[in-house]
Design a protein around this motif. Sequence first.
Motif, PDB file in Angstrom:
ATOM      1  N   GLU A  91      57.491  36.267 -64.882  1.00 29.50           N
ATOM      2  CA  GLU A  91      56.401  35.298 -65.048  1.00 29.50           C
ATOM      3  C   GLU A  91      56.778  33.898 -64.540  1.00 29.50           C
ATOM      4  O   GLU A  91      55.935  33.167 -64.032  1.00 29.50           O
ATOM      5  CB  GLU A  91      55.965  35.200 -66.514  1.00 29.50           C
ATOM      6  CG  GLU A  91      55.056  36.339 -66.973  1.00 29.50           C
ATOM      7  CD  GLU A  91      53.684  36.369 -66.266  1.00 29.50           C
ATOM      8  OE1 GLU A  91      53.197  35.313 -65.843  1.00 29.50           O
ATOM      9  OE2 GLU A  91      53.127  37.491 -66.139  1.00 29.50           O
ATOM     10  N   THR A  92      58.039  33.539 -64.690  1.00 30.41           N
ATOM     11  CA  THR A  92      58.481  32.222 -64.223  1.00 30.41           C
ATOM     12  C   THR A  92      58.341  32.128 -62.707  1.00 30.41           C
ATOM     13  O   THR A  92      57.854  31.127 -62.169  1.00 30.41           O
ATOM     14  CB  THR A  92      59.948  31.983 -64.616  1.00 30.41           C
ATOM     15  OG1 THR A  92      60.083  32.272 -66.003  1.00 30.41           O
ATOM     16  CG2 THR A  92      60.369  30.557 -64.359  1.00 30.41           C
ATOM     17  N   ALA A  93      58.762  33.214 -62.036  1.00 27.59           N
ATOM     18  CA  ALA A  93      58.642  33.227 -60.572  1.00 27.59           C
ATOM     19  C   ALA A  93      57.171  33.221 -60.165  1.00 27.59           C
ATOM     20  O   ALA A  93      56.785  32.540 -59.209  1.00 27.59           O
ATOM     21  CB  ALA A  93      59.352  34.444 -60.001  1.00 27.59           C
ATOM     22  N   GLU A  95      48.516  37.871 -54.659  1.00 24.01           N
ATOM     23  CA  GLU A  95      49.382  37.734 -53.494  1.00 24.01           C
ATOM     24  C   GLU A  95      50.812  37.394 -53.913  1.00 24.01           C
ATOM     25  O   GLU A  95      51.778  37.874 -53.319  1.00 24.01           O
ATOM     26  CB  GLU A  95      48.826  36.628 -52.605  1.00 24.01           C
ATOM     27  CG  GLU A  95      48.905  36.905 -51.137  1.00 24.01           C
ATOM     28  CD  GLU A  95      48.040  35.910 -50.379  1.00 24.01           C
ATOM     29  OE1 GLU A  95      48.581  35.254 -49.500  1.00 24.01           O
ATOM     30  OE2 GLU A  95      46.834  35.793 -50.706  1.00 24.01           O
ATOM     31  N   PHE A 109      54.680  31.907 -61.803  1.00 21.31           N
ATOM     32  CA  PHE A 109      54.143  30.556 -61.995  1.00 21.31           C
ATOM     33  C   PHE A 109      54.574  29.645 -60.857  1.00 21.31           C
ATOM     34  O   PHE A 109      53.782  28.850 -60.336  1.00 21.31           O
ATOM     35  CB  PHE A 109      54.571  29.982 -63.350  1.00 21.31           C
ATOM     36  CG  PHE A 109      54.158  28.546 -63.537  1.00 21.31           C
ATOM     37  CD1 PHE A 109      52.825  28.173 -63.436  1.00 21.31           C
ATOM     38  CD2 PHE A 109      55.100  27.563 -63.801  1.00 21.31           C
ATOM     39  CE1 PHE A 109      52.435  26.846 -63.589  1.00 21.31           C
ATOM     40  CE2 PHE A 109      54.722  26.238 -63.960  1.00 21.31           C
ATOM     41  CZ  PHE A 109      53.388  25.880 -63.850  1.00 21.31           C
ATOM     42  N   TYR A 110      55.829  29.777 -60.457  1.00 22.33           N
ATOM     43  CA  TYR A 110      56.330  28.944 -59.365  1.00 22.33           C
ATOM     44  C   TYR A 110      55.480  29.156 -58.103  1.00 22.33           C
ATOM     45  O   TYR A 110      55.053  28.190 -57.457  1.00 22.33           O
ATOM     46  CB  TYR A 110      57.789  29.291 -59.092  1.00 22.33           C
ATOM     47  CG  TYR A 110      58.526  28.306 -58.210  1.00 22.33           C
ATOM     48  CD1 TYR A 110      58.646  26.973 -58.560  1.00 22.33           C
ATOM     49  CD2 TYR A 110      59.122  28.721 -57.026  1.00 22.33           C
ATOM     50  CE1 TYR A 110      59.331  26.071 -57.769  1.00 22.33           C
ATOM     51  CE2 TYR A 110      59.826  27.828 -56.224  1.00 22.33           C
ATOM     52  CZ  TYR A 110      59.925  26.507 -56.601  1.00 22.33           C
ATOM     53  OH  TYR A 110      60.615  25.622 -55.809  1.00 22.33           O
ATOM     54  N   LEU A 111      55.227  30.417 -57.790  1.00 22.87           N
ATOM     55  CA  LEU A 111      54.453  30.719 -56.580  1.00 22.87           C
ATOM     56  C   LEU A 111      52.991  30.285 -56.719  1.00 22.87           C
ATOM     57  O   LEU A 111      52.424  29.692 -55.798  1.00 22.87           O
ATOM     58  CB  LEU A 111      54.527  32.220 -56.267  1.00 22.87           C
ATOM     59  CG  LEU A 111      55.921  32.768 -55.930  1.00 22.87           C
ATOM     60  CD1 LEU A 111      55.866  34.269 -55.704  1.00 22.87           C
ATOM     61  CD2 LEU A 111      56.499  32.085 -54.695  1.00 22.87           C
ATOM     62  N   THR A 112      52.396  30.565 -57.875  1.00 21.38           N
ATOM     63  CA  THR A 112      50.971  30.193 -58.027  1.00 21.38           C
ATOM     64  C   THR A 112      50.819  28.673 -58.075  1.00 21.38           C
ATOM     65  O   THR A 112      49.820  28.140 -57.602  1.00 21.38           O
ATOM     66  CB  THR A 112      50.338  30.814 -59.293  1.00 21.38           C
ATOM     67  OG1 THR A 112      51.128  30.481 -60.418  1.00 21.38           O
ATOM     68  CG2 THR A 112      50.226  32.314 -59.180  1.00 21.38           C
ATOM     69  N   SER A 113      51.820  27.987 -58.621  1.00 16.82           N
ATOM     70  CA  SER A 113      51.712  26.522 -58.706  1.00 16.82           C
ATOM     71  C   SER A 113      51.730  25.885 -57.315  1.00 16.82           C
ATOM     72  O   SER A 113      51.408  24.717 -57.166  1.00 16.82           O
ATOM     73  CB  SER A 113      52.848  25.932 -59.541  1.00 16.82           C
ATOM     74  OG  SER A 113      54.044  25.880 -58.786  1.00 16.82           O
ATOM     75  N   ARG A 114      52.108  26.678 -56.308  1.00 12.51           N
ATOM     76  CA  ARG A 114      52.068  26.166 -54.933  1.00 12.51           C
ATOM     77  C   ARG A 114      50.790  26.593 -54.215  1.00 12.51           C
ATOM     78  O   ARG A 114      50.657  26.422 -53.015  1.00 12.51           O
ATOM     79  CB  ARG A 114      53.296  26.664 -54.149  1.00 12.51           C
ATOM     80  CG  ARG A 114      54.635  26.185 -54.707  1.00 12.51           C
ATOM     81  CD  ARG A 114      54.706  24.665 -54.763  1.00 12.51           C
ATOM     82  NE  ARG A 114      55.981  24.179 -55.270  1.00 12.51           N
ATOM     83  CZ  ARG A 114      56.119  23.545 -56.428  1.00 12.51           C
ATOM     84  NH1 ARG A 114      55.073  23.360 -57.220  1.00 12.51           N
ATOM     85  NH2 ARG A 114      57.313  23.105 -56.815  1.00 12.51           N
ATOM     86  N   GLY A 115      49.900  27.261 -54.976  1.00 10.57           N
ATOM     87  CA  GLY A 115      48.611  27.607 -54.392  1.00 10.57           C
ATOM     88  C   GLY A 115      48.467  29.058 -53.978  1.00 10.57           C
ATOM     89  O   GLY A 115      47.445  29.457 -53.437  1.00 10.57           O
ATOM     90  N   ILE A 116      49.507  29.859 -54.211  1.00 13.70           N
ATOM     91  CA  ILE A 116      49.429  31.267 -53.821  1.00 13.70           C
ATOM     92  C   ILE A 116      48.732  32.045 -54.947  1.00 13.70           C
ATOM     93  O   ILE A 116      49.194  32.011 -56.082  1.00 13.70           O
ATOM     94  CB  ILE A 116      50.837  31.838 -53.560  1.00 13.70           C
ATOM     95  CG1 ILE A 116      51.531  31.003 -52.480  1.00 13.70           C
ATOM     96  CG2 ILE A 116      50.760  33.306 -53.166  1.00 13.70           C
ATOM     97  CD1 ILE A 116      52.985  31.360 -52.246  1.00 13.70           C
ATOM     98  N   PRO A 117      47.617  32.713 -54.635  1.00 14.01           N
ATOM     99  CA  PRO A 117      46.904  33.433 -55.696  1.00 14.01           C
ATOM    100  C   PRO A 117      47.802  34.476 -56.361  1.00 14.01           C
ATOM    101  O   PRO A 117      48.697  35.031 -55.731  1.00 14.01           O
ATOM    102  CB  PRO A 117      45.745  34.106 -54.952  1.00 14.01           C
ATOM    103  CG  PRO A 117      45.574  33.328 -53.702  1.00 14.01           C
ATOM    104  CD  PRO A 117      46.942  32.821 -53.342  1.00 14.01           C
ATOM    105  N   ARG A 118      47.506  34.734 -57.635  1.00 16.51           N
ATOM    106  CA  ARG A 118      48.361  35.583 -58.450  1.00 16.51           C
ATOM    107  C   ARG A 118      48.621  36.963 -57.820  1.00 16.51           C
ATOM    108  O   ARG A 118      49.745  37.450 -57.813  1.00 16.51           O
ATOM    109  CB  ARG A 118      47.733  35.740 -59.836  1.00 16.51           C
ATOM    110  CG  ARG A 118      48.705  36.258 -60.866  1.00 16.51           C
ATOM    111  CD  ARG A 118      48.055  36.352 -62.243  1.00 16.51           C
ATOM    112  NE  ARG A 118      48.882  37.162 -63.116  1.00 16.51           N
ATOM    113  CZ  ARG A 118      49.852  36.674 -63.879  1.00 16.51           C
ATOM    114  NH1 ARG A 118      50.091  35.382 -63.902  1.00 16.51           N
ATOM    115  NH2 ARG A 118      50.582  37.479 -64.621  1.00 16.51           N
ATOM    116  N   LEU A 129      54.275  39.445 -53.147  1.00 17.85           N
ATOM    117  CA  LEU A 129      55.496  38.853 -52.573  1.00 17.85           C
ATOM    118  C   LEU A 129      56.706  39.245 -53.424  1.00 17.85           C
ATOM    119  O   LEU A 129      57.764  39.588 -52.893  1.00 17.85           O
ATOM    120  CB  LEU A 129      55.385  37.325 -52.558  1.00 17.85           C
ATOM    121  CG  LEU A 129      54.754  36.663 -51.346  1.00 17.85           C
ATOM    122  CD1 LEU A 129      54.699  35.155 -51.564  1.00 17.85           C
ATOM    123  CD2 LEU A 129      55.525  36.966 -50.067  1.00 17.85           C
TER     124      LEU A 129
END
Lengths: 251, 429
Positions: free
Chosen positions: B375-377, B390, B379-388, B394
Motif C-alpha cells: 500500500e505504501t508503494a 495502473e 500511495f507513492y505512485l498514485t500521489s504522482r498521478g498514476i491511477p490506482r 506497475l
Amino acid sequence: MLKIENLHVRLEEEDKVILRGVDLEVQPGQVHAIMGPNGSGKSTLSYVLAGREGYEVTDGTATLDGEDLLGIEAEERAALGLFLAFQYPVEIPGVTNMTFLRTAVNSQRKARGEEEMNAADFLRLVREKARTLNIDQDMLKRPINVGFSGGEKKRNEILQMAVLEPRMCILDETDSGLDVDAMKLVAEGVNALRAQDRSFLVITHYQRLLDHITPDVVHIMADGRIVQSGGPELALEVEQNGYGDILKSVA
Amino acid sequence: MAVPAQKFELAAHLLAARPVPSGEAAWATAARAAAVERLTRMGAPHRRDEYFKFTDPAALVAPEAPAVSHVAPDEKAAFADSDQLRLVFVDGVFAPERSDAVALEGLEIQPLGEALRTDIHWAREVFGKLEERGQDPVHRPLAALNTAQATQGFAIRVTGVVRRPIAFVYERSADAVDAVVHHVVRLEEKADLTLIETGAAASRFSGVTEVDVADGAGFHHVRTQGRDHERLAFTAMFARLGEKSTFKSFTLTANGRLTRNEQIVEFAGAEGVAHVAGACLGDGDFHHDDTIFVTHGAPDCESRQVFKKVLRNGAVGVFQGKILVRSIAQRTDGYQISQGLLLDEDSQFLTKPELEIYADDVKCSHGSTCGAVDETALFYLTSRGIPRGEATDLLVLAFVDEAVQEIEDEGLAADVRERLAGWVARRRR
C-alpha cells in the motif's frame, strides 16, 4: 491556492484524533512553513492532503483553488496540481525512475484532457531537469529510489516535482537526513521552482532549511492545531528557545 | 480401496491406455521396459503422496483428456522475432511441413522415434537414464510414464556453440487430445545451445526433457506455456551438469487450469552453475505448481531458484523447492526465493522450501513470502498521478521482474516482459 478550514482527522484503525481543527490559507506564489514538535500532526496533515488511506476526516474542508481535495483520489489530487515530497521516499524495485516519471506525467496529462508527451520531448525534459539537480543518467535508469543515498532520494523527489510542475507543493521534512551540502542542493532545486502561480508548504523541524528557502509565513503546529503564525522571525525564535515558550504563551 | 492398491491399479491403466512402442533398438526397448517397471513399482501419483499434497494429480491421470477451447491470439507469437530453427508440433505431433528443415550447424538432430530405432546411438546414455536418476529420492511417476510411451520429440546432440536457438512451437488443433512429447539433449564439452519452447501443446500435455550438459557446456532454456485457459500440463526437465557447465531455465506461465512443472537438476561435476526461474500469472480457475529439486553432488557449484507468482480470483500457486547438498559438495552456494503476490483474498500461495545439507562449508539461503500489493508503494505512485489500477499493474510487473531478469538473452527477456504486460493489460479491460 490552498485553503484548509477547521480540519479534523482521526486514524481509521486506532481511535486516535490527530488533527483538531487546522486552519490555513496559502496564497499563490507564497511559501509557508509549518514547524512543530514531534507528534503535533505535521506529517498527518501532509498525508491527508495528498490522499493517503487510513485517515478519516471527521470535520472541515481542504480545497485547491476552490476545488475540494478531500473527496477525490490521490491521483486526481495530483492531476489538479498537488504534490507531496515524501519524508521517506519509497523504494520500488523493478520500476525504473524513467518509466515512473513518464507514466506519471502522461497519467496527469490524460486526466487533464491534454495530449500525452512523446518519448523524445519527455527525455529532453527529464534530462534538463536532472542536470540542474545533479542527477545522472544512471540514477534515472535505476529502479525508483533503490540503493539511493538519503540525499539522492530527496533530490529525486525534487526532480519529480520539477518534471510534474505542480502548483501546490508540500515538502514533508525534506531536510531530514541531509547534510548541509545536500540540503543546499535541494533548497536550490526548490527555489528554482518558485513562481507567481506556484505555492509551497514546507514542513520542517528545524529552522536551518528556512535559511535557504525563505518563507513568507511560518506556522507553529501543536497538538493538531496551528497555534501561532508569523513571519520568518518566528522560526528563529523556535531555533533559539525551542517550542516550550511559544506553547506556554498560547496555552 | 486402500491408497496403495489404487495407485498400482491406476498405473496399470495408464500403461494399458497407450502401447509401449515396438520395433525399436535393443537399448531403447530396454529403456522403455525399465520405465514401465519403475512406474509399476512406484504406482501412479496420488493426492496422498508427499509431493502431490498441494496439487491433485487426478486430472492428469484421468482416462480422457478434457476439451479445451482455443484462445485466438491477439498478440504476436512469442520470440518470433529472433532467428531460430523452428520445429512445430501440432497436438504434440511433429509437423515437418510447417517446420524448418531439421538441420542446424553445430548439432545433430533427429526425431525421437528415429533415434530410438538406431542401434548405436549417443542417446542411449541419456534417454530414460536422467529421468531414472531423478526418481531418487522423490518419485516422479508421470515422467516414467512419459519415458515408457512417448514417440514424439527430438534427440539433439550439440557439438559446438550454436548461436541460432532451437524453438519448439507447440500448436493445438484438436479440442481434446493428449500430447506426449519427450526430448533428449546432449551437450558435448564446451557446446552451447538455447532452447525455446512456446505454446500449450494440447488440451493435456505431458512433456519430458532430459538434458545432459558435459563439462564446460551451456544450456539456456526459455519457455512460455500458451494462453489456453483450460489446458492441463505436466512437464519435467531432468538435467545433469558436468564440471564448469551452465544450466539456465526460465518459464512463463499465464493461464492453464493445471500446470505442474518439475525441474530436477543434478551437479555431477565441480563449479557448475544452475539458475532455474519462473514467473506465473494466474486468474480464476488456475493451479500452478513448480516442483524443483537441485542436488549438489559436487563441490563449488552455484544454484539459484527464483519463482514469482501473481494470483487473483481464486488462483492457486504452489512452490516446492529443494536444495540437497551432499557431503562432497563443499563450498556450495545455494539460493532460493519463492514469492506469491495475492491480488485478492480468494487466492492462495502454498510454498514449501526445503534444504537438506550434509556438507559443512556451505552457503545456502532461502526465502519465501506471500502478500498483497504494498500500500505504501501504491500511495507513492498514485500521489504522482498514476491511477490506482495502473499503479497496481506497475507493481505486479515489478514483482515478477526479478524472475525475468534470470533470462540472459535481452531480446528474449524483452519478449517475456511484453507478454507479461499484455496479460496485465487484458485483465484491466
